[in-house]
Design a protein around this motif. Structure first.
Motif, PDB file in Angstrom:
ATOM      1  N   ASP A 190       0.817  -1.210   0.000  1.00 42.19           N
ATOM      2  CA  ASP A 190       0.000   0.000   0.000  1.00 42.19           C
ATOM      3  C   ASP A 190       0.858   1.270   0.000  1.00 42.19           C
ATOM      4  O   ASP A 190       0.356   2.365   0.227  1.00 42.19           O
ATOM      5  N   THR A 191       2.151   1.135  -0.257  1.00 46.33           N
ATOM      6  CA  THR A 191       3.043   2.285  -0.326  1.00 46.33           C
ATOM      7  C   THR A 191       2.792   3.015  -1.638  1.00 46.33           C
ATOM      8  O   THR A 191       2.617   2.392  -2.678  1.00 46.33           O
ATOM      9  N   ARG A 192       2.777   4.341  -1.573  1.00 48.34           N
ATOM     10  CA  ARG A 192       2.609   5.134  -2.784  1.00 48.34           C
ATOM     11  C   ARG A 192       3.472   6.382  -2.672  1.00 48.34           C
ATOM     12  O   ARG A 192       3.950   6.729  -1.604  1.00 48.34           O
ATOM     13  N   ALA A 193       3.641   7.057  -3.800  1.00 45.20           N
ATOM     14  CA  ALA A 193       4.406   8.303  -3.841  1.00 45.20           C
ATOM     15  C   ALA A 193       3.779   9.212  -4.886  1.00 45.20           C
ATOM     16  O   ALA A 193       3.165   8.743  -5.846  1.00 45.20           O
ATOM     17  N   PHE A 194       3.937  10.504  -4.675  1.00 47.10           N
ATOM     18  CA  PHE A 194       3.356  11.466  -5.601  1.00 47.10           C
ATOM     19  C   PHE A 194       4.185  12.740  -5.601  1.00 47.10           C
ATOM     20  O   PHE A 194       4.945  13.022  -4.676  1.00 47.10           O
ATOM     21  N   VAL A 195       4.035  13.518  -6.676  1.00 43.65           N
ATOM     22  CA  VAL A 195       4.694  14.808  -6.791  1.00 43.65           C
ATOM     23  C   VAL A 195       3.889  15.802  -5.969  1.00 43.65           C
ATOM     24  O   VAL A 195       2.662  15.841  -6.067  1.00 43.65           O
ATOM     25  N   GLY A 196       4.559  16.591  -5.150  1.00 42.59           N
ATOM     26  CA  GLY A 196       3.885  17.598  -4.338  1.00 42.59           C
ATOM     27  C   GLY A 196       3.717  17.147  -2.907  1.00 42.59           C
ATOM     28  O   GLY A 196       4.381  16.225  -2.444  1.00 42.59           O
ATOM     29  N   THR A 197       2.794  17.795  -2.212  1.00 40.61           N
ATOM     30  CA  THR A 197       2.614  17.536  -0.789  1.00 40.61           C
ATOM     31  C   THR A 197       1.239  16.993  -0.439  1.00 40.61           C
ATOM     32  O   THR A 197       0.984  16.660   0.709  1.00 40.61           O
ATOM     33  N   SER A 198       0.348  16.902  -1.413  1.00 38.76           N
ATOM     34  CA  SER A 198      -0.996  16.383  -1.158  1.00 38.76           C
ATOM     35  C   SER A 198      -1.381  15.431  -2.276  1.00 38.76           C
ATOM     36  O   SER A 198      -1.398  15.822  -3.440  1.00 38.76           O
ATOM     37  N   ASP A 199      -1.690  14.182  -1.928  1.00 37.97           N
ATOM     38  CA  ASP A 199      -1.999  13.197  -2.965  1.00 37.97           C
ATOM     39  C   ASP A 199      -3.394  13.375  -3.563  1.00 37.97           C
ATOM     40  O   ASP A 199      -3.782  12.657  -4.459  1.00 37.97           O
ATOM     41  N   ARG A 200      -4.161  14.329  -3.092  1.00 36.52           N
ATOM     42  CA  ARG A 200      -5.505  14.538  -3.634  1.00 36.52           C
ATOM     43  C   ARG A 200      -5.474  15.185  -5.005  1.00 36.52           C
ATOM     44  O   ARG A 200      -6.317  14.947  -5.835  1.00 36.52           O
ATOM     45  N   LYS A 201      -4.488  16.052  -5.240  1.00 37.98           N
ATOM     46  CA  LYS A 201      -4.452  16.811  -6.482  1.00 37.98           C
ATOM     47  C   LYS A 201      -3.174  16.594  -7.281  1.00 37.98           C
ATOM     48  O   LYS A 201      -3.000  17.191  -8.326  1.00 37.98           O
ATOM     49  N   GLU A 202      -2.286  15.795  -6.798  1.00 40.56           N
ATOM     50  CA  GLU A 202      -0.963  15.692  -7.400  1.00 40.56           C
ATOM     51  C   GLU A 202      -0.803  14.450  -8.283  1.00 40.56           C
ATOM     52  O   GLU A 202      -1.622  13.546  -8.270  1.00 40.56           O
ATOM     53  N   THR A 203       0.304  14.418  -8.996  1.00 43.05           N
ATOM     54  CA  THR A 203       0.626  13.336  -9.906  1.00 43.05           C
ATOM     55  C   THR A 203       1.217  12.158  -9.151  1.00 43.05           C
ATOM     56  O   THR A 203       2.200  12.314  -8.417  1.00 43.05           O
ATOM     57  N   GLN A 204       0.619  10.991  -9.316  1.00 41.39           N
ATOM     58  CA  GLN A 204       1.144   9.779  -8.691  1.00 41.39           C
ATOM     59  C   GLN A 204       2.426   9.351  -9.407  1.00 41.39           C
ATOM     60  O   GLN A 204       2.532   9.471 -10.626  1.00 41.39           O
ATOM     61  N   LEU A 205       3.388   8.859  -8.653  1.00 40.35           N
ATOM     62  CA  LEU A 205       4.642   8.355  -9.213  1.00 40.35           C
ATOM     63  C   LEU A 205       4.597   6.836  -9.249  1.00 40.35           C
ATOM     64  O   LEU A 205       3.983   6.203  -8.387  1.00 40.35           O
ATOM     65  N   THR A 206       5.283   6.269 -10.221  1.00 41.22           N
ATOM     66  CA  THR A 206       5.375   4.822 -10.337  1.00 41.22           C
ATOM     67  C   THR A 206       6.539   4.339  -9.480  1.00 41.22           C
ATOM     68  O   THR A 206       7.646   4.873  -9.572  1.00 41.22           O
ATOM     69  N   LEU A 207       6.244   3.344  -8.657  1.00 43.96           N
ATOM     70  CA  LEU A 207       7.282   2.796  -7.789  1.00 43.96           C
ATOM     71  C   LEU A 207       7.810   1.483  -8.349  1.00 43.96           C
ATOM     72  O   LEU A 207       7.069   0.715  -8.959  1.00 43.96           O
ATOM     73  N   GLY A 208       9.073   1.234  -8.081  1.00 46.07           N
ATOM     74  CA  GLY A 208       9.657  -0.061  -8.343  1.00 46.07           C
ATOM     75  C   GLY A 208       9.470  -0.904  -7.093  1.00 46.07           C
ATOM     76  O   GLY A 208       8.453  -0.812  -6.406  1.00 46.07           O
ATOM     77  N   ALA A 209      10.481  -1.653  -6.748  1.00 44.79           N
ATOM     78  CA  ALA A 209      10.404  -2.524  -5.572  1.00 44.79           C
ATOM     79  C   ALA A 209      10.335  -1.697  -4.286  1.00 44.79           C
ATOM     80  O   ALA A 209      11.039  -0.706  -4.124  1.00 44.79           O
ATOM     81  N   VAL A 210       9.459  -2.135  -3.385  1.00 49.40           N
ATOM     82  CA  VAL A 210       9.382  -1.586  -2.031  1.00 49.40           C
ATOM     83  C   VAL A 210       9.643  -2.771  -1.107  1.00 49.40           C
ATOM     84  O   VAL A 210       8.882  -3.733  -1.088  1.00 49.40           O
ATOM     85  N   THR A 211      10.749  -2.691  -0.353  1.00 55.04           N
ATOM     86  CA  THR A 211      11.174  -3.838   0.457  1.00 55.04           C
ATOM     87  C   THR A 211      11.387  -3.427   1.912  1.00 55.04           C
ATOM     88  O   THR A 211      11.540  -2.241   2.214  1.00 55.04           O
ATOM     89  N   ASN A 212      11.420  -4.422   2.778  1.00 55.67           N
ATOM     90  CA  ASN A 212      11.631  -4.197   4.206  1.00 55.67           C
ATOM     91  C   ASN A 212      12.694  -5.164   4.702  1.00 55.67           C
ATOM     92  O   ASN A 212      12.599  -6.364   4.486  1.00 55.67           O
ATOM     93  N   ASP A 213      13.708  -4.632   5.355  1.00 58.01           N
ATOM     94  CA  ASP A 213      14.726  -5.450   6.001  1.00 58.01           C
ATOM     95  C   ASP A 213      14.437  -5.400   7.497  1.00 58.01           C
ATOM     96  O   ASP A 213      14.717  -4.403   8.164  1.00 58.01           O
ATOM     97  N   ARG A 214      13.845  -6.463   8.025  1.00 59.61           N
ATOM     98  CA  ARG A 214      13.432  -6.481   9.432  1.00 59.61           C
ATOM     99  C   ARG A 214      14.622  -6.380  10.388  1.00 59.61           C
ATOM    100  O   ARG A 214      14.516  -5.807  11.457  1.00 59.61           O
ATOM    101  N   GLU A 215      15.763  -6.930   9.992  1.00 60.88           N
ATOM    102  CA  GLU A 215      16.943  -6.904  10.858  1.00 60.88           C
ATOM    103  C   GLU A 215      17.431  -5.473  11.092  1.00 60.88           C
ATOM    104  O   GLU A 215      17.773  -5.098  12.206  1.00 60.88           O
ATOM    105  N   THR A 216      17.460  -4.659  10.020  1.00 63.57           N
ATOM    106  CA  THR A 216      17.915  -3.270  10.153  1.00 63.57           C
ATOM    107  C   THR A 216      16.748  -2.300  10.328  1.00 63.57           C
ATOM    108  O   THR A 216      16.979  -1.096  10.457  1.00 63.57           O
ATOM    109  N   ARG A 217      15.526  -2.817  10.317  1.00 62.59           N
ATOM    110  CA  ARG A 217      14.300  -2.019  10.451  1.00 62.59           C
ATOM    111  C   ARG A 217      14.240  -0.915   9.401  1.00 62.59           C
ATOM    112  O   ARG A 217      13.936   0.232   9.682  1.00 62.59           O
TER     113      ARG A 217
END
Length: 188
Positions: free
Chosen positions: A94-121
Motif C-alpha cells: 500500500d506504499t505510494r508516492a506522488f509529486v507535491g505535498t498532497s496526494d488529492r491533487k498531485e501526480t502519482q509516481l510509479t514505484l519499483g520494488a518496495v522492500t523491508n529489512d526487518r533486521e535493520t528495520r
C-alpha cells in the motif's frame, strides 16, 4: 561588408564562449564509480495521520525536495527506524508516492520494488522511473497499525541518486510521537 563579417565573427565567438562558461550541473562520480548528489535532497516534512497508539489505517508521509541542481535523479529512499519501543510493521503493498505535498491533487509516481529489512528495520522505496531534479515528492508509507507503546519513534530518511554504486545522503529524521489513548476501555 568587412565590418559585418567582423561583427558576425565576434558575435559567434561571444555566444560560443558564453555557452562554455555556463555551469552544467552533473553528478559527482568518483574513480571507483560511486555517484553522489551535487546538492542533496532535503527532508521537508514528516507527519502521520494518527498519533494514538494501536490505530489502524494511518499513513506516514515523508516529503522530500529534490533541488534543481541535484546533479542526478532520485532513485531510492530508505526509511530506517532508529528509535522506538517496538518495531513498526508496514503494509508495503500500500506504499505510494506522488509529486507535491498532497496526494488529492498531485501526480502519482510509479514505484519499483518496495522492500523491508526487518533486521535493520529499514524500508526501501525505489522509483521507476527515477524522480528528476526540481521536484518535491512525498512518500506515503502505511503501517499495519501504529505502535502499541507510546513514545517517540525516530525514522531516518536517506536518499540515493541513480547509479549502480550510489552513495546515500542522510536527510534527517522523521519524528513521530505516539500517545496512549486514555479514554479507551482498557485503561482505568
Amino acid at each position: 561588408m568587412r565590418v559585418a563579417t567582423l561583427f558576425g565573427i565576434t558575435l559567434s565567438l561571444s555566444i560560443g564562449i558564453a555557452e562554455v562558461a555556463v555551469p552544467v550541473t552533473q553528478a559527482v562520480q568518483l574513480r571507483d564509480g560511486t555517484v553522489y548528489f551535487v546538492e542533496p535532497p532535503k527532508l521537508v516534512n514528516a507527519t502521520t495521520t494518527y498519533k494514538d497508539v494501536n490505530v489502524w489505517g494511518g499513513t506516514y508521509y515523508f516529503t522530500i525536495n529534490v533541488p534543481e541542481n541535484a546533479g542526478e535523479s532520485l532513485q531510492k529512499v530508505t526509511i530506517a527506524q532508529k528509535e522506538g519501543a517496538e518495531n513498526i510493521a508496514y503494509d508495503l503493498n500500500d506504499t505510494r508516492a506522488f509529486v507535491g505535498t498532497s496526494d488529492r491533487k498531485e501526480t502519482q509516481l510509479t514505484l519499483g520494488a518496495v522492500t523491508n529489512d526487518r533486521e535493520t528495520r529499514t524500508v526501501s522505496v525505489n522509483f521507476n522511473p527515477p524522480v528528476t531534479p526540481g521536484q518535491i515528492v512525498t512518500i506515503a508509507l502505511r503501517p499495519v497499525s501504529n505502535p502499541s507503546f507510546s513514545g517517540v519513534y525516530l525514522l531516518g530518511v536517506t536518499a540515493f541518486p541513480v547509479g549502480e554504486k550510489s552513495h546515500g545522503q542522510f536527510l534527517g529524521f522523521g519524528r513521530f510521537q505516539f500517545y496512549s489513548n486514555r479514554g479507551s476501555w482498557w485503561f482505568p
